[in-house]
Scaffold this active site. Sequence first.
Site, PDB file in Angstrom:
ATOM      1  N   ASP A 177       1.049  -1.065   0.355  1.00 56.96           N
ATOM      2  CA  ASP A 177      -0.146  -0.207  -0.113  1.00 56.96           C
ATOM      3  C   ASP A 177       1.141   0.978  -0.148  1.00 56.96           C
ATOM      4  O   ASP A 177       1.531   1.375   0.757  1.00 56.96           O
ATOM      5  CB  ASP A 177      -1.083   0.490   1.322  1.00 56.96           C
ATOM      6  CG  ASP A 177      -2.083   1.652   1.155  1.00 56.96           C
ATOM      7  OD1 ASP A 177      -2.225   1.467   0.533  1.00 56.96           O
ATOM      8  OD2 ASP A 177      -1.607   1.733   2.535  1.00 56.96           O
ATOM      9  N   ASP A 206      -1.598  -0.772   6.177  1.00 58.55           N
ATOM     10  CA  ASP A 206      -2.184  -0.256   6.999  1.00 58.55           C
ATOM     11  C   ASP A 206      -2.666  -0.894   7.922  1.00 58.55           C
ATOM     12  O   ASP A 206      -2.820  -0.829   9.547  1.00 58.55           O
ATOM     13  CB  ASP A 206      -2.258   1.280   7.577  1.00 58.55           C
ATOM     14  CG  ASP A 206      -3.787   1.402   6.737  1.00 58.55           C
ATOM     15  OD1 ASP A 206      -3.861  -0.213   6.300  1.00 58.55           O
ATOM     16  OD2 ASP A 206      -3.766   2.427   5.809  1.00 58.55           O
ATOM     17  N   ASP A 266      -6.402  -1.959   4.009  1.00 60.16           N
ATOM     18  CA  ASP A 266      -5.977  -3.043   3.735  1.00 60.16           C
ATOM     19  C   ASP A 266      -6.796  -4.649   4.311  1.00 60.16           C
ATOM     20  O   ASP A 266      -6.292  -5.419   3.508  1.00 60.16           O
ATOM     21  CB  ASP A 266      -4.429  -2.872   3.313  1.00 60.16           C
ATOM     22  CG  ASP A 266      -4.384  -1.383   2.900  1.00 60.16           C
ATOM     23  OD1 ASP A 266      -4.587  -1.479   1.492  1.00 60.16           O
ATOM     24  OD2 ASP A 266      -3.646  -1.165   3.539  1.00 60.16           O
TER      25      ASP A 266
END
Length: 541
Positions: free
Chosen positions: A236, A435, A439
Amino acid sequence: FDTASMLIALVLLGKYLETHAREKVSKGLTDLYQLASQKVRLHSDGREKWIPSDAVQPGDDFLVLAGERVPLDGRITVGQGNVDESILTGEPRPIKKRPGEEVRGGVLLLDGKLTLRTTRVGEDSSLGQMISLMQEALNKKNPAELLADRLSRWFVPLILIVATITAFYVWYVNFSMDEALLRSLSVLVISCPCALGIATPIVKVATMGLGRSRGILIRDPAALERVKDLDTLVFDKTGTLTEGIFLLQEIITEGASEQEALGRLASVEAYSDHFLVKEIMRIAREKSINMEEATAFEEFEGVGVKGFVGGREVYIGNRQLMNKFGVDLSSSLEKRAFSLESRGMTVVFFGWDRQVRGLLVFGDALKRGVPELVKKLQARKIITWMVSGDAQETTRTVAEESGINQFRGQALPQDKVKLIKSLQLKGHRVGMVGDGINDAAALAQADVGFALGTGANITQEASDFTLLACDPTRVLEILDLSALTMKTIRQNLFFAFLYNGMAVPLAVAGFLNPLIAVFAMFASSLTVIGNALRISRKKTL
């Protein structure tokens, strides 16, 4: 009588040595229990008294002096000071804490004096959650343990049969019954499956202890075996590879004043919990902007928000939100947005009356060590991807700065899951680094999930590994920890099988007596434990 007494004495001695060695191996875990059972200096009505931590309730005030560890999670009400969080995160750098900020239990106060208000206690506290996770992980069995268990179930009855046959055979060839019993006893004693039974669990305990000391919580021990097979890592962007601390760099308006725009934006965003909201509200407070009450607030995951302010419907979000509700974007603002995104800025659009009225320009910075991390992963033949909900150009810029060749922007949470599924269908073993909040679905879909900086809700994450420090470079440490773990397990299983493969035939042939067998049995167990102890003694990976 002498033999029986000596066997008991040697068994007790061996158990003592084994227990002492196991305590050393599990020290990394027992430290957590000690931290969670500290006394608390309660501060009430100007008086102080010491009470057990389990007697404290949320809202109680307690005092911490320099050189002491914070016993519970709390928010600072009075005082400030530097704290050392290395025992939780593995990061030795002192961190300045001020009134209003939260401090996790277990950290060391280096200087100053703090009065804190308890926020979480017991199983809800940071230490409580970590202990619960580690207990849960210790109860899970990885494939190597299951294999050892299956072998042990066959090994024990097999040895009983071998010992019985040995006794009857020795007696049958005209040896005395005493010799037959001693030789049979030697087979039973020397072939004790202790070494085989503890070969894998003792390594798991040592690995979890070492990981905890580095700020890595291993939620699923079986994932340590899957890590070594990963050939793709998906990162991410925001908060994972970048700092995630977005500062509002510029407000661009068209057909509205900056003060009018901020007033309407702050009124709507007051109902949102998105991380960009804090920055908008901070600017609004600094400029003493008057806010109105917003109605019909609605939030669209990964896209933006909308609400009515002063009879006008206000939209705040990315291009997808503007397109969804038919909010027109002028060519001049489109050009400005494209130019800013190409420089790595995050652009948020806002508008009302079906017209985009301006842009909020946020800037973020790449975390230290990310380019080096990517290079090292690529050197290990691991493909790297970056996914983000930000615009494609912003994502491209950050990817190029990181050294990542594969990227995808404007990705909603479900798009991240689709990307991981598509990679898995192509035969890739995929790890996801995020995180742990937006996600969660992608972390669960990946073969191995790595969650960074999870804050208060550690137990709610969908990851296999939780990194308490928001440092993506720790992924390399997990790769190294996996390699070390599997190497040590293979060595221990080799020692256990080699020992039994050599010792049992010698006992059957009469070259060993029960006393020597006891020494050899505990030597094998201590060899396996000592090998695992090498992991516990490691300071770095």
